[in-house]
Scaffold this active site. Sequence first.
Site, PDB file in Angstrom:
ATOM      1  N   SER A 145       0.869  -1.181   0.000  1.00 48.82           N
ATOM      2  CA  SER A 145       0.000   0.000   0.000  1.00 48.82           C
ATOM      3  C   SER A 145       0.902   1.226   0.000  1.00 48.82           C
ATOM      4  O   SER A 145       2.090   1.127   0.350  1.00 48.82           O
ATOM      5  CB  SER A 145      -0.845   0.002   1.278  1.00 48.82           C
ATOM      6  OG  SER A 145      -1.496   1.238   1.452  1.00 48.82           O
ATOM      7  N   TYR A 158      -1.910  -0.734  10.485  1.00 51.41           N
ATOM      8  CA  TYR A 158      -2.011  -1.138   9.069  1.00 51.41           C
ATOM      9  C   TYR A 158      -0.747  -0.687   8.333  1.00 51.41           C
ATOM     10  O   TYR A 158      -0.133  -1.459   7.587  1.00 51.41           O
ATOM     11  CB  TYR A 158      -3.269  -0.499   8.462  1.00 51.41           C
ATOM     12  CG  TYR A 158      -3.480  -0.748   6.982  1.00 51.41           C
ATOM     13  CD1 TYR A 158      -3.965  -1.977   6.523  1.00 51.41           C
ATOM     14  CD2 TYR A 158      -3.219   0.240   6.035  1.00 51.41           C
ATOM     15  CE1 TYR A 158      -4.175  -2.199   5.165  1.00 51.41           C
ATOM     16  CE2 TYR A 158      -3.425   0.027   4.684  1.00 51.41           C
ATOM     17  CZ  TYR A 158      -3.905  -1.192   4.252  1.00 51.41           C
ATOM     18  OH  TYR A 158      -4.115  -1.420   2.906  1.00 51.41           O
TER      19      TYR A 158
HETATM   20  N1  LIG Z   1      -8.682  -0.709  -1.636  1.00 53.10           N
HETATM   21  C1  LIG Z   1      -7.717   0.096  -1.230  1.00 53.10           C
HETATM   22  O1  LIG Z   1      -7.924   1.307  -1.065  1.00 53.10           O
HETATM   23  C2  LIG Z   1      -6.333  -0.458  -0.999  1.00 53.10           C
HETATM   24  C3  LIG Z   1      -5.259   0.444  -0.981  1.00 53.10           C
HETATM   25  C4  LIG Z   1      -3.968  -0.058  -0.751  1.00 53.10           C
HETATM   26  C5  LIG Z   1      -3.775  -1.406  -0.551  1.00 53.10           C
HETATM   27  N2  LIG Z   1      -4.843  -2.248  -0.575  1.00 53.10           N
HETATM   28  C6  LIG Z   1      -4.567  -3.669  -0.336  1.00 53.10           C
HETATM   29  O2  LIG Z   1      -5.091  -4.429  -1.401  1.00 53.10           O
HETATM   30  C7  LIG Z   1      -5.385  -5.760  -0.942  1.00 53.10           C
HETATM   31  C8  LIG Z   1      -6.778  -6.155  -1.421  1.00 53.10           C
HETATM   32  O3  LIG Z   1      -7.730  -5.309  -0.842  1.00 53.10           O
HETATM   33  P1  LIG Z   1      -9.107  -4.876  -1.555  1.00 53.10           P
HETATM   34  O4  LIG Z   1      -9.087  -3.407  -1.670  1.00 53.10           O
HETATM   35  O5  LIG Z   1      -9.358  -5.720  -2.743  1.00 53.10           O
HETATM   36  O6  LIG Z   1     -10.111  -5.193  -0.368  1.00 53.10           O
HETATM   37  P2  LIG Z   1     -11.326  -6.221  -0.277  1.00 53.10           P
HETATM   38  O7  LIG Z   1     -11.830  -6.069   1.110  1.00 53.10           O
HETATM   39  O8  LIG Z   1     -12.261  -5.996  -1.420  1.00 53.10           O
HETATM   40  O9  LIG Z   1     -10.623  -7.635  -0.486  1.00 53.10           O
HETATM   41  C9  LIG Z   1      -9.855  -8.284   0.490  1.00 53.10           C
HETATM   42  C10 LIG Z   1     -10.113  -9.766   0.386  1.00 53.10           C
HETATM   43  O10 LIG Z   1      -9.290 -10.425   1.351  1.00 53.10           O
HETATM   44  C11 LIG Z   1     -10.074 -11.409   1.986  1.00 53.10           C
HETATM   45  N3  LIG Z   1      -9.567 -11.679   3.329  1.00 53.10           N
HETATM   46  C12 LIG Z   1      -9.686 -10.891   4.445  1.00 53.10           C
HETATM   47  N4  LIG Z   1      -9.150 -11.480   5.503  1.00 53.10           N
HETATM   48  C13 LIG Z   1      -8.654 -12.672   5.065  1.00 53.10           C
HETATM   49  C14 LIG Z   1      -7.978 -13.732   5.705  1.00 53.10           C
HETATM   50  N5  LIG Z   1      -7.717 -13.710   7.017  1.00 53.10           N
HETATM   51  N6  LIG Z   1      -7.623 -14.809   4.966  1.00 53.10           N
HETATM   52  C15 LIG Z   1      -7.896 -14.846   3.641  1.00 53.10           C
HETATM   53  N7  LIG Z   1      -8.552 -13.881   2.980  1.00 53.10           N
HETATM   54  C16 LIG Z   1      -8.927 -12.798   3.698  1.00 53.10           C
HETATM   55  C17 LIG Z   1     -11.479 -10.828   2.039  1.00 53.10           C
HETATM   56  O11 LIG Z   1     -12.481 -11.835   2.221  1.00 53.10           O
HETATM   57  C18 LIG Z   1     -11.561 -10.131   0.700  1.00 53.10           C
HETATM   58  O12 LIG Z   1     -12.108 -10.960  -0.299  1.00 53.10           O
HETATM   59  C19 LIG Z   1      -5.259  -5.713   0.587  1.00 53.10           C
HETATM   60  O13 LIG Z   1      -4.019  -6.275   0.974  1.00 53.10           O
HETATM   61  C20 LIG Z   1      -5.271  -4.222   0.894  1.00 53.10           C
HETATM   62  O14 LIG Z   1      -4.593  -3.897   2.091  1.00 53.10           O
HETATM   63  C21 LIG Z   1      -6.110  -1.810  -0.810  1.00 53.10           C
END
Ligand SMILES: NC(=O)c1ccc[n+]([C@@H]2O[C@H](COP(=O)([O-])OP(=O)(O)OC[C@H]3O[C@@H](n4cnc5c(N)ncnc54)[C@H](O)[C@@H]3O)[C@@H](O)[C@H]2O)c1
Length: 258
Positions: A145, A158
Amino acid sequence: MGRFEGATVLITGAAGGLGRGAAKGFAAEGARLVLSDIDEKALADLAGSLQTETAILAGDIAEERLSEDLVKLAAEKFGRLDISINNAGIVQSFVRLPQVASDEARRVLEIDLLGVFYAMKHQIPQMERQFKSNGKGGVIVNIASVAGLVGAPKLSIYAAAKHGVVGLTKSAAAEYATKGIRINAVCPAHTRTAMVDGFVRMSGAPEAEALTELTRGVPMKRVAEVDEVVSAILFAADPSNSFMTGHTLAVDGGVGAI
Ligand SMILES: NC(=O)c1ccc[n+]([C@@H]2O[C@H](COP(=O)([O-])OP(=O)(O)OC[C@H]3O[C@@H](n4cnc5c(N)ncnc54)[C@H](O)[C@@H]3O)[C@@H](O)[C@H]2O)c1
């Protein structure tokens, strides 16, 4: 012919916004998929919608055993593991550091940091074996991130976990640079997925207002769309990017420029 024709790609957190987008992006480029998520039903629904050979295994990425089983599944079903997208993650409550409950801090670290550690711990030996036997190792893309590159007020634990993911990425990249394994991190700013929906809900403000507030420090003044981040994930995984390792690829609308 797609960029990833015949490659086996493992994606964790596959049922979420970025994971689902990545699964579709790799499938469209000819990859075979091994998908995992803690949400069993959403994972099965996703697999049923994809037009490529797909194996699924639901579970909690904070349990090391899942990472071991996922690599075994890739090897048994497809004979190898070419690319791993370590993407599963959660965000924390939007509060200053003293207000973060210690149980929540531990859970964020277990999923966002140790989850990536366990994944790499089991993916690397498989890729190393492949490199020794036929000269083709593998590629790991960790989803960190922008909060892994700079501080993130009210997201301290985080940010600590994501800085940790960057540390794992750079260290392992150096360890395996001559062993056929490239390891990079993609560092998105706010992206339109369930994670951003959660921020909007928590703020209690109307969506447009909440998004304006959320993106105040972003030069482009908007969140990223999923496809814009998926494009960077595919770029990092692309075999033609053969000299890029240990890199943190920011997809941040200019946050890192100011
Ligand atoms: N969306 C944003 O703004 C953003 C920004 C920077 C980084 N990220 C990173 O991107 C990645 C994906 O996030 P996203 O935005 O698609 O969010 P999201 O919530 O849509 O997807 C996250 C997925 O991870 C799964 N998950 C959660 N806990 C889990 C566990 N213990 N074991 C297995 N699976 C688990 C959830 O069920 C979900 O399907 C994450 O690592 C997040 O930190 C997201």
